[in-house]
Motif scaffolding. Structure first.
Motif, PDB file in Angstrom:
ATOM      1  N   ALA A  17      53.137  -2.722  59.310  1.00 34.24           N
ATOM      2  CA  ALA A  17      53.109  -2.564  60.453  1.00 34.24           C
ATOM      3  C   ALA A  17      53.022  -1.091  60.591  1.00 34.24           C
ATOM      4  N   PHE A  18      53.855  -0.083  60.253  1.00 32.06           N
ATOM      5  CA  PHE A  18      53.975   1.190  60.856  1.00 32.06           C
ATOM      6  C   PHE A  18      52.518   1.775  59.778  1.00 32.06           C
ATOM      7  N   LEU A  19      52.758   1.664  58.310  1.00 31.33           N
ATOM      8  CA  LEU A  19      51.660   1.984  57.974  1.00 31.33           C
ATOM      9  C   LEU A  19      50.282   2.215  57.886  1.00 31.33           C
ATOM     10  N   ASN A  20      49.846   0.255  58.254  1.00 29.94           N
ATOM     11  CA  ASN A  20      48.996  -0.089  58.515  1.00 29.94           C
ATOM     12  C   ASN A  20      48.292   0.650  60.165  1.00 29.94           C
ATOM     13  N   GLY A  21      49.818   0.984  61.284  1.00 27.02           N
ATOM     14  CA  GLY A  21      48.543   1.560  62.067  1.00 27.02           C
ATOM     15  C   GLY A  21      48.473   3.021  62.239  1.00 27.02           C
ATOM     16  N   PHE A  22      49.658   3.850  61.270  1.00 29.07           N
ATOM     17  CA  PHE A  22      49.122   4.894  60.538  1.00 29.07           C
ATOM     18  C   PHE A  22      48.016   5.003  59.689  1.00 29.07           C
ATOM     19  N   HIS A  23      47.694   4.269  58.954  1.00 28.21           N
ATOM     20  CA  HIS A  23      46.611   4.182  58.170  1.00 28.21           C
ATOM     21  C   HIS A  23      44.800   3.539  59.196  1.00 28.21           C
ATOM     22  N   ASP A  24      45.490   2.906  60.516  1.00 21.27           N
ATOM     23  CA  ASP A  24      43.883   2.504  61.009  1.00 21.27           C
ATOM     24  C   ASP A  24      43.564   3.241  61.976  1.00 21.27           C
ATOM     25  N   ALA A  25      44.753   4.364  62.341  1.00 24.50           N
ATOM     26  CA  ALA A  25      44.639   4.753  63.851  1.00 24.50           C
ATOM     27  C   ALA A  25      43.133   5.589  63.693  1.00 24.50           C
ATOM     28  N   SER A  26      42.794   5.934  62.459  1.00 24.89           N
ATOM     29  CA  SER A  26      40.704   5.974  62.439  1.00 24.89           C
ATOM     30  C   SER A  26      39.964   5.694  63.119  1.00 24.89           C
ATOM     31  N   ASN A  27      40.189   4.034  62.465  1.00 26.39           N
ATOM     32  CA  ASN A  27      39.306   3.439  63.091  1.00 26.39           C
ATOM     33  C   ASN A  27      38.970   3.241  64.746  1.00 26.39           C
ATOM     34  N   SER A  28      39.810   3.369  65.045  1.00 26.89           N
ATOM     35  CA  SER A  28      40.114   3.284  66.587  1.00 26.89           C
ATOM     36  C   SER A  28      39.031   4.256  67.434  1.00 26.89           C
ATOM     37  N   VAL A  29      39.687   5.483  66.296  1.00 23.10           N
ATOM     38  CA  VAL A  29      39.422   6.651  67.069  1.00 23.10           C
ATOM     39  C   VAL A  29      38.483   7.897  66.599  1.00 23.10           C
ATOM     40  N   ALA A  30      38.306   7.306  65.671  1.00 24.43           N
ATOM     41  CA  ALA A  30      36.954   8.285  64.940  1.00 24.43           C
ATOM     42  C   ALA A  30      35.340   8.301  65.615  1.00 24.43           C
ATOM     43  N   THR A  31      35.039   7.645  66.574  1.00 25.14           N
ATOM     44  CA  THR A  31      34.110   7.921  66.644  1.00 25.14           C
ATOM     45  C   THR A  31      33.642   8.113  67.702  1.00 25.14           C
ATOM     46  N   SER A  32      34.954   8.212  68.571  1.00 23.08           N
ATOM     47  CA  SER A  32      34.917   8.511  70.513  1.00 23.08           C
ATOM     48  C   SER A  32      35.312  10.049  69.802  1.00 23.08           C
ATOM     49  N   VAL A  33      36.351  10.423  69.266  1.00 18.96           N
ATOM     50  CA  VAL A  33      36.684  12.042  68.828  1.00 18.96           C
ATOM     51  C   VAL A  33      35.388  12.334  68.315  1.00 18.96           C
ATOM     52  N   ARG A  34      34.717  12.054  67.329  1.00 15.82           N
ATOM     53  CA  ARG A  34      33.022  12.704  66.950  1.00 15.82           C
ATOM     54  C   ARG A  34      32.435  12.738  67.827  1.00 15.82           C
ATOM     55  N   THR A  35      31.998  12.012  69.156  1.00 13.74           N
ATOM     56  CA  THR A  35      31.368  12.251  69.862  1.00 13.74           C
ATOM     57  C   THR A  35      31.398  12.769  70.545  1.00 13.74           C
ATOM     58  N   ARG A  36      32.729  13.160  71.179  1.00 15.57           N
ATOM     59  CA  ARG A  36      33.631  13.977  71.468  1.00 15.57           C
ATOM     60  C   ARG A  36      33.504  12.975  73.511  1.00 15.57           C
ATOM     61  N   ALA A  37      33.558  12.106  73.292  1.00 16.21           N
ATOM     62  CA  ALA A  37      33.580  10.724  74.186  1.00 16.21           C
ATOM     63  C   ALA A  37      35.733  10.930  74.886  1.00 16.21           C
TER      64      ALA A  37
END
Length: 336
Positions: A17-37
């Motif tokens: 579960a820890f690695l799942n969250g660590f690995h998949d955090a990018s799925n949640s934040v990738a686009t919002s960070v990329r577009t500076r939302a």
């Protein structure tokens, strides 16, 4: 012996579960960070909090997986199958994170358990092949179809989104899409917690059933809270290696297409969890939606080399973890 094996499964499930969250955090934040939302710090904090809430919202999918997923033999053999499968899934998650490749934790877990279950028959154990139809219908088929559906929906969603913004200035339109992205970041994280948190719960309950500690397929409170905490902690520590792949290497992303990708992937996670009761890969759903939304531009901006690498990773996840799970079970079998 069964008690120690049960403890090992619980600890490995927490690590998964820890690695799942660590690995998949990018799925949640990738686009919002990329577009500076959102700033990276705020995005990760939101993702962690809503992953925790998502894991506490519902247990319906976990119960469905516990009942339908696999017919584990009782005793040390069943616990050994879970130990080998979880270890293979965790190892694959670390490897793909190091390689900056988004991959499905669910595919890795399914492959590991199927491989270790198949290996158990080589040492005279119970055959779990009777679960193959359920694994195909409830897990493999949805995981194979969801990327195609996410790509198509995200591609199509760009058209009405563009039409609705036809009278808005680019600056005003981008501002509105960034606000929507901030909302969908939280919604996607909530859906990720609902989907991925319940897989960990299902594994622990299967272990409890195999160890004879319970005869009820319901989810104990301590299992639900532990899975939620491990998933949230992993997300809070989330690595940025895969975020760079999703946000920068695949397509040229603007706020409108980032919003479209997150809207589609969030909707699919909730649809799978609450209506269809089937697991969907947040990684495959988000990555496919990003490519689908990004491909709907005047000039093709999809970078095919990293996309090809990601597709190869997806196709090899289940076979590789199945082999690893089988090898690990055979190594563990003298102790069972």
């Amino acid at each position: 012996m069964a008690f120690f094996l049960l403890c090992a499964v619980v600890l490995l499930a927490g690590a998964y579960a820890f690695l799942n969250g660590f690995h998949d955090a990018s799925n949640s934040v990738a686009t919002s960070v990329r577009t500076r939302a959102l700033t990276p710090t705020v995005a990760i904090a939101l993702a962690s909090a809503f992953n925790f809430l998502g894991a506490l919202v519902s247990t319906a999918l976990a119960v469905a997986l516990t009942v339908r997923f696999v017919e584990l033999p009782e005793g040390p053999q069943g616990l050994g199958i879970l130990i080998a499968g979880l270890t293979a899934a965790c190892g694959w998650g670390i490897w793909t994170w190091w390689r900056r490749m988004p991959s499905s934790s669910t595919h890795a877990l399914v492959g590991g358990v199927v491989g270790s279950g198949a290996a158990s028959t080589l040492v005279g154990g119970q055959n779990i092949a009777g679960s193959s139809r359920v694994i195909w219908e409830q897990l493999a088929l949805p995981l194979l179809l969801s990327p195609v559906i996410a790509f198509a929906l995200a591609y199509l969603l760009v058209f009405p989104a563009t039409w609705l913004m036809r009278y808005s200035s680019p600056r005003r339109g981008d501002a509105g899409n960034r606000i929507a992205q901030s909302v969908f970041t939280s919604v996607f994280s909530l859906g990720h917690g609902i989907q991925d948190g319940q897989r960990t719960m299902a594994v622990v309950v299967l272990a409890l059933l195999a160890a004879g500690e319970t005869t009820d397929a319901g989810i104990p409170t301590w299992v639900q809270v532990s899975a939620a905490l491990a998933l949230a902690a992993g997300t809070l520590c989330g690595g940025w290696r895969i975020t760079h792949t999703l946000g920068h290497r695949l397509v040229r992303m603007d706020p409108l297409r980032g919003m479209s990708a997150q809207a589609v992937s969030s909707s699919m996670l909730f649809l799978g969890a609450f209506w269809l009761h089937i697991p969907l890969s947040s990684t495959q759903t988000m990555a496919s939606a990003i490519v689908g939304a990004g491909a709907n531009q005047r000039f093709a901006t999809v970078r095919f080399i990293p996309l090809r690498e990601i597709l190869v990773t997806w196709l090899t996840t289940a076979p590789v973890t199945a082999v690893l799970g089988g090898i690990l079970f055979l190594a563990l079998s003298p102790l069972l």
